[in-house]
Design a protein around this motif. Structure first.
Motif, PDB file in Angstrom:
ATOM      1  N   ALA A  40       7.443  -3.884  16.489  1.00  0.00           N
ATOM      2  CA  ALA A  40       7.370  -3.332  15.135  1.00  0.00           C
ATOM      3  C   ALA A  40       7.624  -4.420  14.093  1.00  0.00           C
ATOM      4  CB  ALA A  40       8.379  -2.201  14.970  1.00  0.00           C
ATOM      5  N   GLY A  41       8.575  -5.297  14.363  1.00  0.00           N
ATOM      6  CA  GLY A  41       8.863  -6.371  13.420  1.00  0.00           C
ATOM      7  C   GLY A  41       7.719  -7.351  13.287  1.00  0.00           C
ATOM      8  N   VAL A  42       7.048  -7.654  14.403  1.00  0.00           N
ATOM      9  CA  VAL A  42       5.933  -8.596  14.373  1.00  0.00           C
ATOM     10  C   VAL A  42       4.785  -8.059  13.529  1.00  0.00           C
ATOM     11  CG1 VAL A  42       4.138  -9.647  15.801  1.00  0.00           C
ATOM     12  CG2 VAL A  42       6.506  -9.719  16.547  1.00  0.00           C
ATOM     13  N   THR A  43       4.563  -6.764  13.577  1.00  0.00           N
ATOM     14  CA  THR A  43       3.423  -6.166  12.868  1.00  0.00           C
ATOM     15  C   THR A  43       3.811  -5.569  11.521  1.00  0.00           C
ATOM     16  OG1 THR A  43       3.804  -4.070  14.033  1.00  0.00           O
ATOM     17  CG2 THR A  43       2.255  -5.618  15.023  1.00  0.00           C
ATOM     18  N   TYR A  44       5.086  -5.632  11.135  1.00  0.00           N
ATOM     19  CA  TYR A  44       5.542  -4.924   9.935  1.00  0.00           C
ATOM     20  C   TYR A  44       4.807  -5.384   8.679  1.00  0.00           C
ATOM     21  CZ  TYR A  44       8.581  -3.290   6.184  1.00  0.00           C
ATOM     22  OH  TYR A  44       9.047  -2.704   5.045  1.00  0.00           O
ATOM     23  N   SER A  45       4.782  -6.685   8.429  1.00  0.00           N
ATOM     24  CA  SER A  45       4.179  -7.189   7.191  1.00  0.00           C
ATOM     25  C   SER A  45       2.699  -6.849   7.134  1.00  0.00           C
ATOM     26  CB  SER A  45       4.385  -8.698   7.082  1.00  0.00           C
ATOM     27  OG  SER A  45       5.758  -9.010   6.985  1.00  0.00           O
ATOM     28  N   GLY A  46       2.002  -7.073   8.250  1.00  0.00           N
ATOM     29  CA  GLY A  46       0.573  -6.763   8.271  1.00  0.00           C
ATOM     30  C   GLY A  46       0.306  -5.284   8.120  1.00  0.00           C
ATOM     31  N   ALA A  47       1.114  -4.460   8.808  1.00  0.00           N
ATOM     32  CA  ALA A  47       0.922  -3.014   8.705  1.00  0.00           C
ATOM     33  C   ALA A  47       1.193  -2.528   7.290  1.00  0.00           C
ATOM     34  CB  ALA A  47       1.832  -2.299   9.696  1.00  0.00           C
ATOM     35  N   ARG A  48       2.227  -3.081   6.653  1.00  0.00           N
ATOM     36  CA  ARG A  48       2.540  -2.681   5.282  1.00  0.00           C
ATOM     37  C   ARG A  48       1.413  -3.068   4.339  1.00  0.00           C
ATOM     38  NH1 ARG A  48       8.206  -3.315   2.020  1.00  0.00           N
ATOM     39  NH2 ARG A  48       7.385  -2.921  -0.072  1.00  0.00           N
ATOM     40  N   ALA A  49       0.851  -4.263   4.541  1.00  0.00           N
ATOM     41  CA  ALA A  49      -0.265  -4.682   3.691  1.00  0.00           C
ATOM     42  C   ALA A  49      -1.466  -3.770   3.889  1.00  0.00           C
ATOM     43  CB  ALA A  49      -0.639  -6.131   4.008  1.00  0.00           C
ATOM     44  N   ARG A  50      -1.719  -3.365   5.152  1.00  0.00           N
ATOM     45  CA  ARG A  50      -2.850  -2.478   5.417  1.00  0.00           C
ATOM     46  C   ARG A  50      -2.627  -1.103   4.802  1.00  0.00           C
ATOM     47  NH1 ARG A  50      -7.323  -5.071   5.919  1.00  0.00           N
ATOM     48  NH2 ARG A  50      -6.853  -7.049   6.919  1.00  0.00           N
ATOM     49  N   ILE A  51      -1.402  -0.627   4.833  1.00  0.00           N
ATOM     50  CA  ILE A  51      -1.102   0.670   4.220  1.00  0.00           C
ATOM     51  C   ILE A  51      -1.325   0.606   2.714  1.00  0.00           C
ATOM     52  CG2 ILE A  51       0.754   2.303   3.726  1.00  0.00           C
ATOM     53  CD1 ILE A  51       1.884   1.693   6.493  1.00  0.00           C
ATOM     54  N   SER A  52      -0.895  -0.493   2.093  1.00  0.00           N
ATOM     55  CA  SER A  52      -1.124  -0.664   0.655  1.00  0.00           C
ATOM     56  C   SER A  52      -2.618  -0.727   0.346  1.00  0.00           C
ATOM     57  CB  SER A  52      -0.434  -1.933   0.155  1.00  0.00           C
ATOM     58  OG  SER A  52       0.968  -1.859   0.343  1.00  0.00           O
ATOM     59  N   SER A  53      -3.371  -1.426   1.207  1.00  0.00           N
ATOM     60  CA  SER A  53      -4.818  -1.498   1.014  1.00  0.00           C
ATOM     61  C   SER A  53      -5.455  -0.125   1.157  1.00  0.00           C
ATOM     62  CB  SER A  53      -5.432  -2.474   2.023  1.00  0.00           C
ATOM     63  OG  SER A  53      -4.938  -3.777   1.835  1.00  0.00           O
ATOM     64  N   LEU A  54      -4.958   0.660   2.121  1.00  0.00           N
ATOM     65  CA  LEU A  54      -5.493   2.004   2.300  1.00  0.00           C
ATOM     66  C   LEU A  54      -5.210   2.881   1.093  1.00  0.00           C
ATOM     67  CD1 LEU A  54      -6.829   4.168   4.043  1.00  0.00           C
ATOM     68  CD2 LEU A  54      -4.591   4.601   5.099  1.00  0.00           C
ATOM     69  N   ARG A  55      -3.999   2.775   0.549  1.00  0.00           N
ATOM     70  CA  ARG A  55      -3.667   3.550  -0.646  1.00  0.00           C
ATOM     71  C   ARG A  55      -4.580   3.180  -1.806  1.00  0.00           C
ATOM     72  NH1 ARG A  55       2.982   3.111  -0.541  1.00  0.00           N
ATOM     73  NH2 ARG A  55       3.335   4.626   1.142  1.00  0.00           N
ATOM     74  N   LEU A  56      -4.819   1.868  -1.990  1.00  0.00           N
ATOM     75  CA  LEU A  56      -5.700   1.430  -3.061  1.00  0.00           C
ATOM     76  C   LEU A  56      -7.125   1.927  -2.827  1.00  0.00           C
ATOM     77  CD1 LEU A  56      -6.004  -0.248  -5.644  1.00  0.00           C
ATOM     78  CD2 LEU A  56      -6.485  -2.237  -4.179  1.00  0.00           C
ATOM     79  N   TRP A  57      -7.568   1.889  -1.582  1.00  0.00           N
ATOM     80  CA  TRP A  57      -8.909   2.369  -1.240  1.00  0.00           C
ATOM     81  C   TRP A  57      -9.047   3.854  -1.564  1.00  0.00           C
ATOM     82  CZ3 TRP A  57     -11.174   5.968   1.976  1.00  0.00           C
ATOM     83  CH2 TRP A  57     -12.524   5.798   2.272  1.00  0.00           C
ATOM     84  N   LEU A  58      -8.041   4.644  -1.194  1.00  0.00           N
ATOM     85  CA  LEU A  58      -8.073   6.077  -1.473  1.00  0.00           C
ATOM     86  C   LEU A  58      -8.052   6.354  -2.974  1.00  0.00           C
ATOM     87  CD1 LEU A  58      -5.620   7.399   1.279  1.00  0.00           C
ATOM     88  CD2 LEU A  58      -8.103   7.657   1.227  1.00  0.00           C
ATOM     89  N   GLN A  59      -7.247   5.588  -3.725  1.00  0.00           N
ATOM     90  CA  GLN A  59      -7.188   5.763  -5.172  1.00  0.00           C
ATOM     91  C   GLN A  59      -8.532   5.431  -5.813  1.00  0.00           C
ATOM     92  OE1 GLN A  59      -4.115   3.532  -7.129  1.00  0.00           O
ATOM     93  NE2 GLN A  59      -5.004   3.823  -9.163  1.00  0.00           N
TER      94      GLN A  59
END
Length: 371
Positions: free
Chosen positions: A223-242
């Motif tokens: 989880a720690g290894v993927t945290y930063s990338g996953a968080r960035a992808r979640i932010s990108s998804l939110r922006l995409w949905l908006q």
């Protein structure tokens, strides 16, 4: 076990994607190989995979392969930090020395495993006869190396976590805690091996607790290894949905203006299939629609002023602007020429782009409500 494997596979897929984009990144290659060896070791450890390997290659082979893969896992983890060091040449030299060490340990535990009958080596860690020196050396030697490598990785990760800022520091601290917990679990297992080699029983509850600690720490590490990338992808998804939602909300305004001024509708740069495919992306369509709406409002602005109004800036609220837009559209359909020059529209919600978009959406919502 299934949850652990899924977590490792998710982390591995993400790192493989990053490695494909940066194939010459040595630290990224190391962490990807680390996750690959870790993910590959778990199917071998599962009952179905272990029995299949043992059937083909002999009893105990699956256990040997699993432990060698774990040694490689922590070795590549160390390489990640060594290749990330400021002195790259010193890091490469240290990585080569560590490769010799892990090779020696792998060969030693392999010799120990092959020097005992298969039926003796076939048991698990909790059932193995540690009074046999080769079995004790197999588990103890592998465990000590794992403790050493994980402890070094924990120290380096903690150092980077203290130097970093959020959100990267959060992922690094998660990784550091996972590595530290794994090192502690390996240390406890080494003590258990020493105690059991003296023919002293160890409570099964303690061994189960250590096994649980290992599983939990590996999940936390992944989880720690993927945290930063996953968080960035979640932010990108939110922006995409908006952007997707705002693009749809702008439809009434855009349709009115595009019907009045079809030449303002932007087209792909070329007729090539790749350009047409890119033009259909949500972000591109969103930004293109904003530009088309603003251009259309400038063109239609002469029709929005009332008779006798000589204002240089049109400053009205969204509801009134929507009503004037409908009347202006009707006049344009009848072929009425523009009565005056274009005038700019006042930004009632602010002068930044976000406020501009909010104002356009507010006008478009009024048009939708009136329809």
């Amino acid at each position: 076990m299934e949850l652990l494997l899924l977590g490792l596979l998710a982390a591995l897929v993400w790192k493989l994607y990053q490695w494909k984009r940066s194939p010459h990144d040595a630290p990224l290659r190391s962490v990807t190989l680390c996750l690959f060896c870790a993910a590959l070791s778990y199917p071998v450890a599962m009952p179905g995979g272990a029995s299949g390997v043992d059937t083909v290659a002999g009893h105990g082979t699956a256990k040997l392969i699993q432990n060698v893969l774990l040694l490689l896992t922590v070795y590549f983890l160390m390489c990640f930090y060594l290749y990330s060091a400021a002195d790259e040449e010193a890091g490469r030299r240290r990585a080569r020395r560590e490769a010799v060490l892990v090779g020696v340990v792998a060969v030693a535990i392999t010799v120990a495993a092959l020097s005992v009958p298969h039926e003796v080596f076939a048991g698990s860690f909790s059932t193995a006869d540690m009074t046999i020196p080769q079995i004790a050396f197999f588990y103890g030697g592998a465990g000590l190396y794992l403790m050493y490598a994980l402890g070094m990785a924990f120290r380096w990760t903690r150092r980077y976590a203290r130097m970093s800022r959020r959100p990267h520091s959060t992922g690094l601290w998660m990784t550091a805690v996972g590595l530290g917990a794994m090192a502690v679990a390996c240390a406890i297992r080494a003590v258990i091996v020493a105690v059991r080699s003296a023919d002293v029983d160890v409570p099964h509850l303690l061994m189960a607790a250590v096994a649980f600690l290992l599983v939990a720490s590996i999940l936390l590490f992944a989880a720690g290894v993927t945290y930063s990338g996953a968080r960035a992808r979640i932010s990108s998804l939110r922006l995409w949905l908006q952007h997707r939602r705002d693009h749809r909300r702008l439809s009434p305004l855009w349709e009115l203006l595009a019907e009045a001024y079809p030449d303002n509708v932007l087209r792909p740069a070329s007729s090539a299939a790749l350009d047409r495919w890119r033009a259909r992306g949500v972000h591109r369509r969103y930004h293109r629609r904003i530009v088309e709406c603003r251009d259309g409002l400038v063109d239609i602005s002469p029709y929005l002023l009332d008779e006798g109004d000589d204002s240089t800036v049109l400053n009205i609220d969204s509801a009134e602007l929507a009503a004037r837009l409908r009347r202006a559209s009707a006049r344009i359909e009848k072929g009425v020429p523009a009565p005056r020059r274009a005038v700019p529209l006042a930004m009632a919600l602010g002068s930044d782009r976000e406020s501009d978009v909010k104002q356009l959406i507010a006008v478009s919502d009024e048009l939708r409500a009136a329809a």
